[in-house]
Design an enzyme around this catalytic site. Structure first.
Site, PDB file in Angstrom:
ATOM      1  CD  GLU A  72     -85.486 -41.899 -54.210  1.00 12.99           C
ATOM      2  OE1 GLU A  72     -86.399 -41.824 -53.648  1.00 12.99           O
ATOM      3  OE2 GLU A  72     -85.283 -43.166 -54.732  1.00 12.99           O
TER       4      GLU A  72
ATOM      5  CD  GLU B  57     -81.149 -46.875 -56.533  1.00  9.98           C
ATOM      6  OE1 GLU B  57     -82.495 -47.136 -56.632  1.00  9.98           O
ATOM      7  OE2 GLU B  57     -80.806 -45.774 -55.788  1.00  9.98           O
TER       8      GLU B  57
END
Length: 938
Positions: free
Chosen positions: A715, A816
């Site tokens: 991220e 994910e």
């Protein structure tokens, strides 16, 4: 140390130092009616009227103390002929035991019942007890189990207790069930103060359910496994967790009174957020069963008006780190009682389980009126939504073309709306992909001026035009006018009652028209829905054209994706038979069955999951890749400096290796500061640099060659902790050093909201710039991770993002993926959208689900399998897709000794049946554009 209300004890050879105060009985105090004599026979009547066997030997002491043993004290039997002790006669009219010379509370009478108990079965306990000797008032008598295992500490399970007065017989009752058996199991009665004699008239332990299916219902239905749930018995069975607990009938000069009942409890003198009120539920909660939790709570004091209250489980398992399981939380206030609701399930067989309430700031009291924990009843799934006249592709916006001026639109705020000319005449590309051939746009746009707030812009009410559970695509052209200084965000937003819903965002830094696209769905009937376009800074003019909001026809998109999938995921195959007798095979029957598709479809799992054999069975059967939820993250492997925990990751890796399941490494670092351990945040720059290098060396050396992928720095589009502390070069250096330590691993970037059009920080254009920047610094970026936490997905929006990212030539993985809907059918459709888009796109090389089992996913209403193992409608849709993506063929060998078919990439079995024999061979179809010739030697 265990606390009793009537005495204390010190640690000796037979100490209770590991024994705690949580009871496991369901009826803590079942006192008898002393006016009626009951006869406790070796057979006991169960509630249905059938007699059940008593496993206690010599239950009524008719054979003296045979099979009974005084525990660090003395005992004898008073016979019927002898009469009575003091003023107390045998209640049964027969013998009773006297336990005397007791110097500790825990001393009493015991019997070994190891060979008489079966794991998974439920047992009822009932004993007739009394006390004698120097006492005033009453004493507690307890029924207890002692569980002994070689090499580990002895544990104790309190079954039940009752309060006994002198010269009266009372009944102590309770239930227990063991999921696993200890090496030795002892039942005993204990409790009165030292010097007080314990009297026992008779004991019955009977099996109330003789099978696992029956024992699984312990705590089911209306049975609350919490003892004294409304504090009617004071604070019995409750204790403070790091603080004090108190009982109240009112507080704050009568302003706070119970919502129900006569009293409530408070956790007070709290110095930490985790301080609260707790109860041990060991033995009353069963593994692989789901439990609903409800609590009535509020807060008081320290000038705090609102705070989070959370229900948590503390779970202790031999050989494992303690687990803290968050069940649910609620925003509590100091004004009124609120209800906290949640659900939990235990996969393994813990030695201790404690439920507690925590959360408010230190100094604030946590008040509890009631706590209920019951087996969660299975709720039938919602039926598929019936949507009449969905009108796919029909725009619900009034006067979208602005042919009638600004009619239907109104300014949100005190900005001004006018109509201009000069906007694009064609639909934006994402809308065009959904709608196909469409009439030209008018070229008119709404010009928004005099904006004094970012939220000001054109708005329209659409409440009556929306249909529940329909997925809507959002599309518009937007442009900035005068006043812009730097990049500006533009957002199509929906106000759904009091909630803000994101319909799509775009970042603009020039004077061109830009496409904005997104999607949304409403699943609960709103009273008011408004769509509005907002975002640029105050003073910046905004231009909006061709606003489209229309329901999407997913089935039509699926048809297109099936065709696309057949082009890129299949290959022509020629089976060429050779060997003895192959010349005479013409016309012989051939059956081809695909055993596994080689396209990676994996899932996230966690260490606790693999204690549940049902979870493991579904996982190994349906997934060929895996990623660990937390167990490889730095905060898990080194929570405190120098305190390493690789055991959980090792356990997961061993399971995957045993089943030939490939693994992704998630993640080496995580750039978002909130996920970084405090000890790391406290390091100096030089020490942090060393810690980063140690992390890389420790992890990648330990697991060299074992993880096919690594998410290097998670991220980076949403966080910058390491870059802020160590400089821009640190990100590329992480990739370089990881590659040196394990050259076999493919190194990924990984981020969220890349594919859904709702976050300008991680839009495809920004992500591409980020990756190119890393590569220019020499970072060996080998893969592109899209997390895929998405709502209401629309195929063309997702596909457009994939097309843009595909220009990099890197393998794209959804790393994910999860979707969420309260309706299982709609959720399954969302999942199908994402899986089909991924499988039909040539740049996508794998999909990882972020879990599949209820209660073990990061999002609610995202699961494929219900908590107790039932495959729901979403799971059925998933399995149907996997079945669709297996190729089977049946036919005959041609005159050239060949058999041809087209099939998905993967592993196949071919069976050839001749007059004399049946031949079975295995072969693999890999990727390729030309036909694959597979020689089959007979």
């Amino acid at each position: 140390m265990r606390r009793l209300s009537v005495c204390c004890f010190n640690s000796q050879q037979h100490k209770h130092s590991l024994k705690k105060s949580g009871e496991t009985m369901e009826n803590p105090q079942m006192k008898s009616d002393n006016g009626n004599s009951e006869n406790f026979n070796q057979k006991k009547m169960n509630p249905t009227g059938n007699s059940v066997a008593n496993i206690i030997v010599n239950h009524d002491f008719s054979d003296g103390l045979h099979s009974w043993h005084p525990h660090c004290c003395n005992g004898f039997v008073v016979s019927a002929e002898f009469g009575k002790r003091g003023e107390l006669s045998a209640r049964s009219g027969g013998n009773y035991a006297v336990v005397t010379n007791r110097t500790e509370c825990w001393q009493g009478l015991q019997q070994d019942i190891t060979d008489k108990i079966s794991p998974g079965s439920a047992y009822s306990v009932s004993a007739c007890v009394g006390v004698s000797g120097p006492l005033s008032g009453s004493m507690d008598v307890l029924a207890t189990l002692k569980l002994e295992n070689h090499g580990s500490a002895t544990s104790y399970l309190l079954i039940g207790k009752t309060s006994v007065s002198k010269e009266k017989w009372e009944i102590v009752e309770g239930t227990f069930s063991l999921s696993t058996m200890p090496e030795r199991l002892v039942f005993y009665l204990e409790g009165p103060s030292p010097g007080v004699e314990l009297l026992i008239d008779s004991v019955v332990i009977s099996c109330s359910s003789s099978s696992k299916s029956e024992s699984a219902r312990i705590g089911a239905g209306d049975v609350n496994i919490i003892i004294n749930p409304k504090f009617e018995d004071g604070l019995n069975n409750w204790s403070g967790r790091g603080c004090k607990v108190a009982l109240h009938d009112s507080m704050a000069d009568g302003k706070i009174v119970p919502q129900s009942g006569k009293v409530f409890a408070s956790a007070t003198e709290r110095t930490q957020n985790w301080n609260g009120i707790q109860q041990e539920i060991t033995g009353r909660v069963q593994r692989k069963l789901a439990y609903n939790v409800e609590a009535v709570v509020r807060i008081f004091g320290n000038n705090v008006t609102t705070a989070t209250v959370q229900a948590t489980l503390w779970v202790q398992t031999p050989g494992r780190n303690d687990q803290y399981v968050g069940i649910a939380n609620v925003q509590a206030t100091d004004k009124d009682w609120v209800q906290l609701q949640g659900k939990f399930l235990l996969n393994g067989s813990p030695s201790r389980v404690v439920i507690y309430l925590e959360g408010p700031p230190p100094g604030t009291d946590l008040l509890v009126n009631a706590l209920v924990v019951k087996h969660a009843e299975k709720i039938p799934p919602s039926p598929p939504p019936v949507i009449e006249n969905p009108d796919f592709g029909v725009n619900i916006i009034t006067n979208s073309q602005l042919n009638d001026g600004t009619n239907g639109w109104f300014p949100l705020g005190n900005c001004n709306l006018s109509v201009g000319l000069g906007s694009p005449h064609i639909l934006p590309p994402m809308a065009r992909a959904s709608l196909g051939i469409h009439e030209p746009l008018s070229g008119r746009y709404i010009h928004v001026q005099n904006r004094t707030q970012t939220w000001m812009g054109p708005a329209q009410m659409i409440t009556d035009k929306l249909k529940l559970f329909l997925t809507y695509q959002v599309s518009a052209w937007v442009r900035l006018g005068s006043g812009a200084n730097g990049p500006q965000n533009v957002n199509v937003a929906l106000g759904v009652d009091s909630q803000w819903v994101n319909g799509g965002q775009v970042e603009i830094n020039d004077d061109r028209w830009h496409e904005i696209g997104g999607s949304f769905r409403i699943e609960k009937q709103p009273s008011k829905v408004m769509v509005y376009i907002q975002g640029p800074a105050a003073g910046v003019d905004l231009m909006v054209a061709g606003v489209q909001i229309f329901p999407v026809d997913r089935e039509a998109r699926f048809k297109h994706l099936r065709h696309q999938t057949n082009q890129i995921r299949k290959r022509d195959v020629i089976l060429k038979f050779s060997g003895a007798g192959s010349g005479s095979l013409s016309g012989t029957l051939v059956k081809v069955v695909q055993m596994q598709n080689s396209f990676p479809i994996g899932s996230c799992i966690s260490r606790t999951n693999i204690d549940n054999e049902d979870f493991v069975n579904f996982f190994v059967k349906n997934f060929n890749w895996v990623v660990f939820g937390n167990e490889l993250k730095w905060y898990w492997t080194e929570p405190q400096r120098g305190n390493f925990n690789y055991k959980d990751a090792d356990d997961l890796l061993a399971l995957c290796q045993n089943h030939n399941i490939e693994t992704r490494g998630h993640c080496i670092f995580w750039e978002v500061q909130d996920t970084v351990q405090q000890w790391i945040q406290a390091l100096s720059k030089d020490d942090l640099k060393k810690a980063v290098q140690n992390r890389l060396t420790d992890l990648l050396t330990r697991y060299k060659g074992k993880f096919r992928h690594y998410d290097v720095n998670n991220e980076m589009m949403h966080g910058s902790f390491y870059q802020d502390r160590l400089g821009k070069d640190i990100r590329a250096n992480m990739f370089k050093n990881a590659n040196q330590l394990d050259p076999s691993a493919i190194l990924f970037v990984n981020d969220y909201h890349v594919e859904d059009g709702c976050d300008t920080r991680s839009c495809p254009e920004r992500y591409i710039e980020h990756i190119l920047d890393l590569q220019e610094q020499g970072a060996p970026v080998g893969g592109l991770g899209i997390q895929g936490h998405i709502d209401s997905p629309v195929g063309p929006v997702v596909c457009t993002a994939l097309d843009k990212l595909g220009i990099l030539g890197l393998p794209i993985w959804f790393t994910e993926l999860d979707v969420s809907s309260v309706n299982e059918h709609v959720r399954g459709e969302d999942l199908e959208v994402m899986l089909r888009e991924a499988f039909a796109h040539p740049a996508v090389e794998g999909v990882m689900l972020w879990g599949f089992w209820e209660l073990f996913m990061s999002r609610d209403n995202a699961h494929l399998v219900n908590a107790e193992g039932d495959i729901n409608e979403t799971g059925k849709r998933f399995l149907a897709l996997k079945h669709e993506w297996l190729s089977h063929a049946r036919g005959h060998v041609d005159e050239q000794g060949q058999f041809q078919f087209r099939g998905f990439h993967g592993t196949y079995d071919v069976e050839l049946v001749t007059a004399s024999k049946k031949v079975t061979k295995t072969f693999v179809v890999d990727k390729g554009n030309s036909p694959l010739v597979v020689p089959i030697d007979l």
